[in-house]
Design a protein around this motif. Structure first.
Motif, short mmCIF file in Angstrom:
data_model
loop_
_atom_site.label_atom_id
_atom_site.label_comp_id
_atom_site.label_asym_id
_atom_site.label_seq_id
_atom_site.Cartn_x
_atom_site.Cartn_y
_atom_site.Cartn_z
N ILE A 1 46.92 48.61 56.25
CA ILE A 1 45.86 48.29 57.18
C ILE A 1 44.48 47.92 55.93
N VAL A 2 44.00 48.29 55.48
CA VAL A 2 43.29 47.88 54.18
C VAL A 2 43.36 46.83 52.75
N ALA A 3 44.83 47.24 52.47
CA ALA A 3 44.87 46.37 52.07
C ALA A 3 45.14 44.94 52.78
N ALA A 4 45.58 44.60 53.69
CA ALA A 4 45.68 43.17 55.20
C ALA A 4 43.84 42.64 54.66
N MET A 5 43.41 43.78 54.91
CA MET A 5 41.90 42.93 55.60
C MET A 5 40.85 43.24 53.77
N LEU A 6 41.33 43.62 53.10
CA LEU A 6 40.84 44.18 51.50
C LEU A 6 39.79 42.26 51.41
N THR A 7 40.50 41.98 51.32
CA THR A 7 39.28 40.16 51.38
C THR A 7 38.62 40.09 52.07
N LYS A 8 38.84 40.38 53.32
CA LYS A 8 38.10 39.48 54.48
C LYS A 8 36.80 40.49 54.43
N ARG B 1 35.66 42.78 51.63
CA ARG B 1 35.26 43.92 50.44
C ARG B 1 34.16 43.81 49.94
N ASP B 2 33.14 42.62 51.14
CA ASP B 2 31.51 42.37 50.88
C ASP B 2 30.87 43.71 51.65
N SER B 3 31.66 43.85 52.82
CA SER B 3 31.33 44.25 54.12
C SER B 3 30.37 45.05 53.93
N LYS B 4 29.15 44.83 54.47
CA LYS B 4 27.68 46.11 53.91
C LYS B 4 28.59 47.93 55.25
N TYR B 5 28.85 46.79 56.33
CA TYR B 5 29.24 47.82 57.70
C TYR B 5 30.72 49.01 56.46
N VAL B 6 31.16 48.84 55.60
CA VAL B 6 32.18 48.76 55.32
C VAL B 6 31.29 50.10 54.09
N TYR C 1 29.81 55.17 52.20
CA TYR C 1 28.46 56.41 52.21
C TYR C 1 28.28 57.61 52.88
N GLY C 2 29.50 57.02 54.61
CA GLY C 2 28.53 58.66 55.39
C GLY C 2 29.80 60.05 55.20
N LEU C 3 30.96 58.84 54.53
CA LEU C 3 32.14 59.56 54.91
C LEU C 3 31.79 60.54 53.16
N ARG C 4 31.47 60.10 52.49
CA ARG C 4 31.21 61.07 50.75
C ARG C 4 30.99 62.82 51.46
N PRO C 5 29.81 62.66 51.97
CA PRO C 5 28.64 64.13 52.18
C PRO C 5 30.19 64.55 53.00
N ALA C 6 30.78 63.88 53.79
CA ALA C 6 31.94 64.62 55.54
C ALA C 6 33.18 65.77 54.29
N SER C 7 32.84 64.87 53.48
CA SER C 7 33.97 65.20 52.89
C SER C 7 34.01 66.14 51.65
N SER C 8 32.65 66.36 50.98
CA SER C 8 32.54 67.63 49.97
C SER C 8 31.72 68.23 50.96
#
Length: 199
Positions: free
Chosen positions: A93-100, A102-107, A112-119
């Motif tokens: 899914i990500v590969a199919a939508m990556l070009t669309k 890639r520069d989204s601030k929401y993504v 940015y929010g997932l990194r501390p959750a993973s930590s």
């Protein structure tokens, strides 16, 4: 429910939600053991040691190990497929939508929010391993922080070994560049010697 379907489902959930790499699967694996009774927390620590010392991602190695322990070779295959299926779906899914996107601030903000959750997940799993293996503090099946029982003794040799490895990997210039497998081998030999020596 068939044991194979249950294995697939439990590891599918683990693969879907354990964001941040293999170590992030540990809280999920702890929960699986508590809910299903497939393995004890002590057996989980042994599985972590084996999975860390074998080639490949720890999450996949753990799925294979648990699947084999529960239902033999078919269980190992099914648990492993369950673990990797969400990643395959998501990456397609990500590969199919990556070009669309890639520069989204929401993504970018989502990551940015997932990194501390993973930590946090990884830190909780590491704290559980340290408490159980080195300090011999057992947590109940209700959760890591909910109920502790201290066995009344410390694993002095484990603490010494951990301290020595910490110094060798971070402070001693001659050993800082050694491959991690060397330290895994040294630890395994030390464990054998200490066990047979009755320590």
């Amino acid at each position: 429910m068939s044991i194979y379907i249950r294995l697939f489902w439990e590891f599918f959930k683990t693969g879907l939600f354990a964001i941040g790499g293999g170590m992030a699967t540990l809280p999920f694996l702890k929960n699986i053991g508590a809910v299903t009774g497939w393995y004890t927390q002590t057996e989980l620590m042994n599985m972590v040691a084996v999975s860390e010392s074998t080639p490949g991602p720890i999450g996949v190695n753990m799925a294979t190990y648990v699947g084999f322990a529960v239902a033999g070779i078919p269980g190992a295959v099914i648990a492993t497929i369950g673990e990797i299926t969400p990643s395959i779906i998501v990456i397609l899914i990500v590969a199919a939508m990556l070009t669309k996107f890639r520069d989204s601030k929401y993504v970018a903000n989502a990551f940015y929010g997932l990194r501390p959750a993973s930590s946090g997940l990884i830190a909780a799993a590491c704290a559980g391993v340290v408490l159980q293996v080195l300090l011999r503090v057992n947590s109940s099946a209700t959760g890591l922080w909910n109920s502790f029982q201290w066995a009344g003794s410390l694993n002095y040799m484990g603490l010494v070994l951990a301290a020595v490895l910490l110094v060798l990997t971070n402070c001693v210039k001659a050993t800082k560049g050694w491959h991690p497998i060397v330290f895994i081998g040294i630890s395994a030999v030390a464990g054998i010697v200490l066990r047979f020596g009755g320590v």
